[in-house]
Structures are given as C-alpha cells and as structure tokens.
Design a protein around this motif. Structure first.
Motif, mmCIF file in Angstrom:
data_model
loop_
_atom_site.group_PDB
_atom_site.id
_atom_site.type_symbol
_atom_site.label_atom_id
_atom_site.label_comp_id
_atom_site.label_asym_id
_atom_site.label_seq_id
_atom_site.Cartn_x
_atom_site.Cartn_y
_atom_site.Cartn_z
ATOM 1 N N ALA A 3 94.537 66.654 36.187
ATOM 2 C CA ALA A 3 93.183 66.553 36.536
ATOM 3 C C ALA A 3 92.279 66.337 35.339
ATOM 4 C CB ALA A 3 92.859 68.210 36.952
ATOM 5 N N THR A 4 91.232 65.333 35.715
ATOM 6 C CA THR A 4 90.461 64.963 34.639
ATOM 7 C C THR A 4 89.528 66.419 34.237
ATOM 8 O OG1 THR A 4 89.976 62.917 35.934
ATOM 9 C CG2 THR A 4 88.551 63.372 34.084
ATOM 10 N N PRO A 5 89.599 66.637 32.865
ATOM 11 C CA PRO A 5 88.889 67.829 32.531
ATOM 12 C C PRO A 5 87.322 67.692 32.564
ATOM 13 C CG PRO A 5 89.891 66.637 30.567
ATOM 14 C CD PRO A 5 90.166 66.023 31.863
ATOM 15 N N LEU A 6 86.699 68.591 33.187
ATOM 16 C CA LEU A 6 85.144 68.645 33.232
ATOM 17 C C LEU A 6 84.544 69.380 31.963
ATOM 18 C CD1 LEU A 6 86.266 68.499 36.136
ATOM 19 C CD2 LEU A 6 83.949 69.534 36.735
ATOM 20 N N ASN A 7 83.278 68.963 31.662
ATOM 21 C CA ASN A 7 82.740 69.470 30.345
ATOM 22 C C ASN A 7 81.837 70.667 30.831
ATOM 23 O OD1 ASN A 7 81.280 69.977 27.896
ATOM 24 N ND2 ASN A 7 80.538 67.997 27.662
ATOM 25 N N TYR A 8 82.459 71.803 30.714
ATOM 26 C CA TYR A 8 81.749 73.035 31.120
ATOM 27 C C TYR A 8 80.505 73.558 30.105
ATOM 28 C CZ TYR A 8 85.602 73.355 34.391
ATOM 29 O OH TYR A 8 86.474 72.887 35.170
ATOM 30 N N ALA A 9 80.662 72.931 29.023
ATOM 31 C CA ALA A 9 79.610 73.341 28.190
ATOM 32 C C ALA A 9 78.036 72.591 28.798
ATOM 33 C CB ALA A 9 79.722 72.807 26.780
ATOM 34 N N LYS A 10 78.393 71.578 29.591
ATOM 35 C CA LYS A 10 77.056 70.907 30.229
ATOM 36 C C LYS A 10 76.351 71.789 31.488
ATOM 37 C CE LYS A 10 77.957 66.150 28.668
ATOM 38 N NZ LYS A 10 77.774 64.976 29.403
ATOM 39 N N THR A 11 77.055 72.985 31.735
ATOM 40 C CA THR A 11 76.942 73.553 32.941
ATOM 41 C C THR A 11 75.356 74.204 32.901
ATOM 42 O OG1 THR A 11 79.467 74.174 33.245
ATOM 43 C CG2 THR A 11 77.561 75.692 34.593
ATOM 44 N N TYR A 12 74.424 74.063 34.140
ATOM 45 C CA TYR A 12 73.419 74.487 33.799
ATOM 46 C C TYR A 12 73.093 75.320 34.961
ATOM 47 C CZ TYR A 12 72.023 70.594 36.592
ATOM 48 O OH TYR A 12 71.935 69.524 37.781
ATOM 49 N N PHE A 13 72.044 76.478 34.863
ATOM 50 C CA PHE A 13 71.714 77.136 36.110
ATOM 51 C C PHE A 13 70.772 76.393 37.246
ATOM 52 C CE2 PHE A 13 68.191 79.879 38.172
ATOM 53 C CZ PHE A 13 69.085 80.491 38.651
ATOM 54 N N VAL A 14 71.145 76.574 38.582
ATOM 55 C CA VAL A 14 70.408 75.755 39.480
ATOM 56 C C VAL A 14 69.623 76.725 40.199
ATOM 57 C CG1 VAL A 14 70.851 74.543 41.692
ATOM 58 C CG2 VAL A 14 72.327 74.176 39.887
ATOM 59 N N THR A 15 70.073 78.059 40.921
ATOM 60 C CA THR A 15 69.247 78.772 41.725
ATOM 61 C C THR A 15 69.642 80.092 42.072
ATOM 62 O OG1 THR A 15 68.097 78.969 43.844
ATOM 63 C CG2 THR A 15 70.150 77.918 43.910
ATOM 64 N N SER A 16 68.984 81.232 42.322
ATOM 65 C CA SER A 16 69.454 82.300 42.671
ATOM 66 C C SER A 16 69.132 82.678 44.314
ATOM 67 C CB SER A 16 69.079 83.386 41.883
ATOM 68 O OG SER A 16 69.625 83.572 40.621
ATOM 69 N N ALA A 17 70.097 83.048 45.058
ATOM 70 C CA ALA A 17 69.847 83.419 46.603
ATOM 71 C C ALA A 17 70.321 84.617 46.893
ATOM 72 C CB ALA A 17 70.460 82.182 47.251
ATOM 73 N N PRO A 18 69.513 85.157 47.769
ATOM 74 C CA PRO A 18 69.926 86.459 48.425
ATOM 75 C C PRO A 18 71.317 86.439 49.478
ATOM 76 C CG PRO A 18 67.982 85.921 49.158
ATOM 77 C CD PRO A 18 67.919 84.662 48.408
ATOM 78 N N ASP A 19 71.169 85.224 49.908
ATOM 79 C CA ASP A 19 72.144 85.012 50.942
ATOM 80 C C ASP A 19 72.510 83.588 50.975
ATOM 81 O OD1 ASP A 19 70.236 84.066 52.806
ATOM 82 O OD2 ASP A 19 69.687 86.084 53.203
ATOM 83 N N ILE A 20 73.298 83.116 52.107
ATOM 84 C CA ILE A 20 73.690 81.843 52.095
ATOM 85 C C ILE A 20 72.699 80.997 52.712
ATOM 86 C CG2 ILE A 20 76.361 82.181 52.216
ATOM 87 C CD1 ILE A 20 76.286 81.279 55.019
ATOM 88 N N HIS A 21 71.963 81.363 53.434
ATOM 89 C CA HIS A 21 70.609 80.697 54.082
ATOM 90 C C HIS A 21 69.710 80.246 52.887
ATOM 91 C CE1 HIS A 21 72.542 82.437 57.727
ATOM 92 N NE2 HIS A 21 72.426 83.722 57.221
ATOM 93 N N ASN A 50 80.752 78.059 26.955
ATOM 94 C CA ASN A 50 80.099 78.014 25.620
ATOM 95 C C ASN A 50 78.659 78.415 25.590
ATOM 96 O OD1 ASN A 50 80.980 78.182 22.923
ATOM 97 N ND2 ASN A 50 80.987 76.067 22.727
ATOM 98 N N GLN A 51 78.226 79.239 26.381
ATOM 99 C CA GLN A 51 76.707 79.490 26.215
ATOM 100 C C GLN A 51 76.589 80.983 26.384
ATOM 101 O OE1 GLN A 51 74.266 77.128 29.315
ATOM 102 N NE2 GLN A 51 76.107 75.775 29.427
ATOM 103 N N LYS A 52 75.813 81.550 25.352
ATOM 104 C CA LYS A 52 75.612 82.710 25.142
ATOM 105 C C LYS A 52 74.976 83.500 26.483
ATOM 106 C CE LYS A 52 75.678 83.076 20.184
ATOM 107 N NZ LYS A 52 74.972 83.056 18.902
ATOM 108 N N SER A 53 73.947 82.887 27.105
ATOM 109 C CA SER A 53 73.103 83.554 28.060
ATOM 110 C C SER A 53 73.227 82.911 29.490
ATOM 111 C CB SER A 53 72.007 83.961 27.417
ATOM 112 O OG SER A 53 71.356 82.825 27.156
ATOM 113 N N LEU A 54 74.285 82.010 29.964
ATOM 114 C CA LEU A 54 74.107 81.385 30.971
ATOM 115 C C LEU A 54 74.262 82.256 32.124
ATOM 116 C CD1 LEU A 54 74.240 78.514 32.419
ATOM 117 C CD2 LEU A 54 76.606 78.978 32.788
#
Length: 206
Positions: A3-21, A50-54
């Motif tokens: 499997a091609t490795p993904l760069n997890y260090a580039k991960t960023y927050f998108v959104t928070s949701a109370p439910d799937i809707h 590799n992020q302290k507060s993601l």
C-alpha cells in the motif's frame, strides 16, 4: 502489492458534528477511532499525525462529545468518535452518544475500517466487546490497539496480547491486534501500515 504510504503529518481538522446528519458528504474513505474515554484515543491520533494537539487530550475523560473529522489526503479521512463508558457522564448524554455511535457505524457508507483502542491493562470491557460486535456485524475490518503498553513489562505485554487474540476468536471478524504506546511510539508503524492498507484497498475497489 504494498500500500502507498500516506503522509499522516499533513492531517488537518475538518469539522465536528453531533451526529451523521451534520457530517460532510458521505464519500471517499473514512477510518474511525473509537474507545473508552480513558483509552488514550486522542494521544494515539496525535502520535499518528505527529501533531501535539490535533485531537484534544483532556485530564477529564469524556470531553469528546462530538464526531470529529480529519482529512489526511483528499477522500481519505480519520474520524475521532466520542469516547464511551465514562461513568461520570449523565445518563442522558450517554444515551445520546450511543445513538450517534450506532448510527455512524451502521449508516455511514464511507466508513471502511475501525481502530478500537483499549488500555492494555483493562482490555475487552463490555462496551469494547459491544463495539467489536457492531463492527463485525457491519462487515468492517477492525484493528484493536492495546494502548499504554509502556505501563507493562514486555513479558506482560505479550501475555495480554495473546490473551486478547484468543478472546476475540468467537467474533469471527477481520480483526488485527497490536500493542501501542504513544509515549514510546511503539506499534506506530504497524498502525500506519494497517491504515495505508485500508485506504489503498478502497482505492482499488473504486
């Protein structure tokens, strides 16, 4: 095929949701992280990326009351599910969380794998087993991470690992088990390898 490795260090927050809707469009591939409120879920996500507060860590378990979405790469997301099983959360809140969790696991089409985190010293509590059962019934691949492995000597770690492997046989699902320590970063490569596999597998099927 590797499997091609993904760069997890580039991960960023998108959104928070109370439910799937309230989540974004149900497309691409999502891999969820779930666990009891004190299982070290936020610490594991922060170590992985590799992020302290993601993912917020808290001295008071049970703070994560929302479904939190993070993007690793386009169409590849990590999902931090609400922690479960924390005794001091009001019953009404517990029921609400449980409903959100169940709905997400059963109805979210882009969910392709789930990482269930358990403290290596106290694995397979009732709610952990219920989560594994839900995942298997939903035909999801599962990785069980036995966290806080640094709290045990290597012999005791191995003993717990073997005990869990044996205990999950009756579930008859696609379940991998590994020890993990955010502090020592042990098990990190195994976790990344499994996530890469899941993301890559879905790419091939698309």
């Amino acid at each position: 095929m590797t499997a091609t490795p993904l760069n997890y260090a580039k991960t960023y927050f998108v959104t928070s949701a109370p439910d799937i809707h309230h989540l974004p469009e149900d497309s691409g591939v999502e891999i969820a992280f779930a666990g009891r409120s004190n299982a070290g879920k936020s610490s594991a996500l922060n170590t992985l990326t590799n992020q302290k507060s993601l993912a917020r860590t808290s001295k008071t378990p049970g703070r994560t009351q929302l479904i939190n979405l993070f993007e690793v790469e386009p169409n590849c997301r990590l999902v931090d599910l609400p922690g479960y099983g924390y005794a001091q959360v009001p019953e009404e809140v517990k029921r609400k969380w449980q409903k959100s969790l169940a709905e997400y696991l059963q109805k979210r089409e882009s969910l392709k794998g789930i990482v269930i985190l358990m403290d290596i010293r106290h694995p397979l509590k009732d709610l952990d087993q219920q989560m594994i059962d839900w995942a298997v019934q939903s035909q999801l691949s599962v990785m069980l991470l036995l966290t806080k492995a640094d709290k045990l000597a290597s012999g005791a770690q191995k003993k717990q690992l073997n005990m869990v492997k044996e205990a999950i046989l009756p579930f008859q699902g696609d379940i991998t088990v590994a020890t993990f320590s955010s502090l020592k970063r042990t098990g990190l490569e195994q976790l990344k390898q499994k996530l890469n596999e899941w993301y890559h597998q879905q790419e091939l099927e698309l």
